[in-house]
Design a protein around this motif. Structure first.
Motif, PDB file in Angstrom:
ATOM      1  N   SER A 256      -9.359   0.289  -9.871  1.00  0.00           N
ATOM      2  CA  SER A 256      -8.189   0.221  -9.442  1.00  0.00           C
ATOM      3  C   SER A 256      -6.975  -0.142 -10.370  1.00  0.00           C
ATOM      4  O   SER A 256      -7.366  -0.888 -11.328  1.00  0.00           O
ATOM      5  CB  SER A 256      -8.250  -0.965  -8.393  1.00  0.00           C
TER       6      SER A 256
ATOM      7  N   LEU B 292      -5.066  -3.582  -8.655  1.00  0.00           N
ATOM      8  CA  LEU B 292      -5.795  -5.406  -8.476  1.00  0.00           C
ATOM      9  C   LEU B 292      -5.393  -5.825  -9.967  1.00  0.00           C
ATOM     10  O   LEU B 292      -5.261  -6.886  -9.915  1.00  0.00           O
ATOM     11  CB  LEU B 292      -7.442  -4.942  -8.307  1.00  0.00           C
TER      12      LEU B 292
ATOM     13  N   LYS C 144      -1.988  -6.974  -9.715  1.00  0.00           N
ATOM     14  CA  LYS C 144      -1.503  -8.251  -8.646  1.00  0.00           C
ATOM     15  C   LYS C 144      -2.611  -9.193  -9.417  1.00  0.00           C
ATOM     16  O   LYS C 144      -2.052 -10.412  -9.394  1.00  0.00           O
ATOM     17  CB  LYS C 144      -2.627  -7.962  -7.497  1.00  0.00           C
TER      18      LYS C 144
ATOM     19  N   ASN D 138     -11.536  -3.534   4.505  1.00  0.00           N
ATOM     20  CA  ASN D 138     -10.921  -4.099   3.709  1.00  0.00           C
ATOM     21  C   ASN D 138     -10.931  -5.383   4.017  1.00  0.00           C
ATOM     22  O   ASN D 138     -11.031  -6.605   3.394  1.00  0.00           O
ATOM     23  CB  ASN D 138      -9.364  -3.814   3.568  1.00  0.00           C
TER      24      ASN D 138
ATOM     25  N   MET E 291      -4.171  -8.807  -0.655  1.00  0.00           N
ATOM     26  CA  MET E 291      -5.188  -8.124  -0.447  1.00  0.00           C
ATOM     27  C   MET E 291      -4.837  -7.556   0.937  1.00  0.00           C
ATOM     28  O   MET E 291      -5.076  -6.309   1.155  1.00  0.00           O
ATOM     29  CB  MET E 291      -6.434  -8.431  -0.851  1.00  0.00           C
TER      30      MET E 291
ATOM     31  N   LEU F 281      -1.742  -5.086   0.876  1.00  0.00           N
ATOM     32  CA  LEU F 281      -2.059  -4.026   0.302  1.00  0.00           C
ATOM     33  C   LEU F 281      -2.864  -2.902   0.812  1.00  0.00           C
ATOM     34  O   LEU F 281      -3.130  -1.864   0.823  1.00  0.00           O
ATOM     35  CB  LEU F 281      -2.442  -4.173  -1.205  1.00  0.00           C
TER      36      LEU F 281
ATOM     37  N   ASN G 209      -5.326  -1.648  -2.515  1.00  0.00           N
ATOM     38  CA  ASN G 209      -6.211  -2.548  -3.197  1.00  0.00           C
ATOM     39  C   ASN G 209      -6.931  -1.398  -4.472  1.00  0.00           C
ATOM     40  O   ASN G 209      -7.120  -1.882  -5.428  1.00  0.00           O
ATOM     41  CB  ASN G 209      -7.166  -3.427  -2.785  1.00  0.00           C
ATOM     42  N   TRP G 210      -7.637  -0.378  -3.688  1.00  0.00           N
ATOM     43  CA  TRP G 210      -8.459   0.221  -4.608  1.00  0.00           C
ATOM     44  C   TRP G 210      -7.850   1.610  -5.201  1.00  0.00           C
ATOM     45  O   TRP G 210      -8.632   2.492  -5.531  1.00  0.00           O
ATOM     46  CB  TRP G 210      -9.796   0.542  -3.733  1.00  0.00           C
TER      47      TRP G 210
END
Length: 727
Positions: free
Chosen positions: A540, A543, A546, A620, A684, A687, A691-692
């Protein structure tokens, strides 16, 4: 890769363990000699103006700096008394020429030099040392220090002040503090590990890895000393990170091994081998990437010209890499041979408690779900709180080392206090004028004296076209006013020639300029490497960004706390130190490198479990809650154990070591609680599937080459399969 390594460990555990222990013994024998190879200096930039001025000044005029100030005092005698003067003359006569370049005793100096106190009971001897480098000067200081004491029957006492007296005390007290910190932390770590694991055998494993990490890192650093200078302070960071990260990594590996073992039938003869393969493919992967990220963060210190900072990078990288390797070799090999006996010696109240393998139904999962129900509110509150804690850093003032970093009863601190008997504190800059005539030198002096009230300047030496000027002004050398005065001196352009400005304040200005010039590059290196490594680990691009942002909150909060305490002077009585009114400019650099790496340690561990669940379910919320549940207790336990190690450094008598301990302790606790338990689940949740996310080409590259977890392969049959688990 780690799946294959796990399979190899399962087959060759005994061989790996024996080879590892032999290497540790060899490293211990080799590494024990490292202390004779380490440097005690390295605080300066060789290319800075202050260092250039000092080198050229010594080449032309010899060393005229006040490296050592010996203060002689008597309650009954005054400096003019024959007995007093005779005692000091005996000391001066006994100073060796190979260690002393110049001696100015009070009885040979003019009255205006101010080497005798107003009451006459205190007098100074100013000494310039022989040498070319800081190590040379410290060696010269070691040679003369025992000789500066007046005879016992003279009634005259000696105190020794000056920068090299401070450096000497810092080195000695730091060594003592390091031993005390280890004596405090290691027993507490073993006790806490016993409470966390609930068994004697499991609790001993982190200590085993910690010893291996420290021994191996010392051997690596000794090897480095054959190629480059390494500061003695590298040992401090080895102790800190070697023990600390060994605890973290051992906790991650052992916890996962016990979890995998608990999921297998009790009568499975291959349970330990299967568990270690799964452990290496999951927790082993986490340890590998954590070690790489921490080492990468510490590698950023190598760009600084100060050998002191580079040495912290060398020592830290050595400790991290050895701790990582030990956790991926010696530790798992021992776990295979122990098998279920890893839980031997259980505490009475833990004998019937099973290892938890719950997913999203525990207290940590409930906390994550509660956060994800109100992500915006949680994020807003935590951000405001952390920014408020960080706010004192906006008013930070910077300086460098002086006597106040020492405990009040340290000899160099006592001697510096004695200097007050000679009048108000003053600071001095050495100005080397070259290529100027007498008129231009007089003009420079007049302009220097006009910079600030109370400033005086005088010529102290001349040789051909070189003139040495001492500029003196009232106040401490580390204040912002003193730093500004040096900058103003450097802005004066002498007619027809050049001027170089050196001295203690100039060294501080040079340090701040050097740090300011290299800090952006350090930040760029750290962030770039983190983004790449985390992308390779998780596939990702969101991430990693973040993670960097989350870590910034915990680190800036710690900077705010140390500013409030150490610069603003709060909690001085409670923590037992004297505030300098500023922060040592090198400390936040060290904290930034170490804390960024340690923060990523927990980030990688948490996200590994989240990614594992995301790959299974694509949900998620479930992935986040499961990841928090499976890592919450372990991260908290690891943070608690590491806090004990770091907290022991906060007991140091040296202010910058205490600052490092307190600042890292704050950042660690904030990161393991507020950031991991609240901010990460909230972000998370907001998002979601983003996230991924990664751009198509990067995503395809990661799916083909990324460091993904693969199902554990069966262990090929072999002779070692016949070895009973635990044999």
């Amino acid at each position: 890769m780690l799946d294959r390594w796990g399979s190899f460990l399962a087959r060759r555990a005994r061989a790996v363990l024996v080879l590892g222990l032999l290497l540790v013994i060899g490293a211990a024998v080799y590494g024990v000699g490292v202390f004779d190879s380490l440097s005690r200096g390295g605080f300066d930039d060789p290319d800075a103006e202050g260092r250039i001025e000092m080198a050229q000044e010594r080449e032309i005029f010899g060393n005229r700096a006040a490296d050592v100030v010996a203060i002689y005092s008597s309650d009954d005698l005054v400096a003019d008394d024959p007995e007093f003067q005779a005692a000091v003359e005996d000391v001066v006569a006994g100073l060796p020429d190979d260690a002393v370049a110049r001696v100015t005793p009070y009885f040979e100096a003019p009255p205006e030099a101010g080497l005798v106190s107003e009451d006459g009971h205190h007098a100074q001897v100013v000494i310039s040392l022989q040498g070319e480098t800081q190590d040379d000067f410290l060696d010269s200081y070691d040679e003369i220090h025992p000789l500066l004491e007046a005879s016992a029957d003279s009634g005259v006492e000696a105190d020794v002040a000056g920068s090299y007296a401070v450096y000497n005390d810092v080195n000695e007290i730091t060594s003592e503090d390091l031993e005390r910190a280890e004596l405090i932390s290691l027993p507490l770590v073993v006790l806490l590990a016993l409470l966390i694991f609930g068994s004697l055998v499991a609790a001993s494993m982190p200590a085993l890895v910690g010893v291996v990490a420290m021994v191996g890192a010392l051997a690596v650093v000794r090897l480095l000393t054959t190629f480059t200078d390494v500061s003695v302070f590298a040992v401090n960071v080895i102790s800190l990170l070697g023990i600390g990260l060994a605890i973290d990594y051992a906790l991650f590996v052992i916890s996962r091994f016990r979890e995998e073992l608990a999921a297998l039938p009790d009568d499975d003869p291959d349970a330990a081998r299967t568990a270690i393969r799964n452990t290496m493919n999951t927790a082993g992967r986490t340890v590998l990437f954590s070690g790489l990220t921490v080492a990468a963060a510490l590698a950023s210190l190598l760009i600084f010209p100060q050998m002191f900072l580079r040495s912290m990078g060398y020592g830290g990288m050595a400790a991290v890499v050895i701790a990582m390797l030990a956790s991926l070799t010696v530790l798992p090999a021992a776990l295979v041979l122990l098998g279920r006996r890893i839980d031997a010696g259980r505490l009475p109240w833990r004998r019937h408690r099973a290892v938890s393998v719950s997913d999203d139904h525990g207290r940590w999962a409930r906390l994550a779900h509660a956060v994800m129900r109100r992500p915006i509110a949680v994020l807003a509150v935590t951000v405001v709180v952390l920014l408020a804690v960080a706010s004192p850093f906006l008013g930070v003032k910077w300086g460098s080392v002086d006597h106040r970093v020492l405990p009040e009863d340290a000899p160099a601190h006592v001697a510096a206090d004695q200097l007050r008997e000679f009048g108000e504190e003053t600071s001095t800059a050495n100005v080397l004028l070259q290529g100027v005539d007498a008129a231009a030198a007089d003009d420079y002096i007049a302009r220097a004296e006009g910079l600030r009230d109370g400033t005086t300047a005088q010529v102290v030496a001349q040789e051909d076209d070189a003139t040495l000027v001492h500029v003196t002004w009232p106040g401490n050398s580390q204040t912002e006013e003193s730093q500004d005065l040096v900058r103003d001196l450097r802005d004066i352009d002498p007619e027809g020639g050049s001027a170089l400005v050196g001295g203690l304040t100039a060294d501080t200005v040079d340090l701040l300029d050097s740090v300011g010039a290299h800090l952006p590059w350090m930040g760029l290196i750290v962030v770039a490497v983190m983004l790449v490594l985390l992308f390779v680990a998780f596939g990702s691009v969101v991430l990693p960004i973040k993670a960097v942002a989350m870590n910034a909150f915990s680190i800036t909060a710690s900077f705010g706390v140390i500013t409030w305490i150490f610069s603003d002077g709060n909690l001085t009585d409670f923590l037992g130190f004297e505030s300098q009114g500023y922060l040592d400019a090198t400390n936040p650099i060290l904290m930034l490198a170490i804390l960024f790496g340690l923060s990523m340690d927990y980030e990688v561990f948490l996200l590994s479990r989240v990614r594992e669940q995301w790959d299974k379910t694509g949900d998620n919320d479930l992935a986040v809650a499961t990841g928090v549940q499976k890592t919450g207790r372990i991260i908290t336990s690891a943070a608690l154990l590491l806090a004990v190690v770091i907290g022991a450094f906060a007991t140091s008598g040296i202010v910058f070591m205490k600052m490092l301990g307190v600042g890292m302790l704050v950042a660690l606790l904030v990161d393991a609680t507020i950031v991991r338990a609240l901010m990460v689940p909230a972000t998370m949740k907001l998002l979601g599937g983003l996230n991924w996310w990664a751009p198509g080409p990067l995503r395809r590259w990661w799916e083909r080459y990324g460091f993904r977890e693969e199902p554990a392969a069966a262990v090929p049959a072999g002779d070692d399969d016949k070895i009973p688990v635990g044999a």
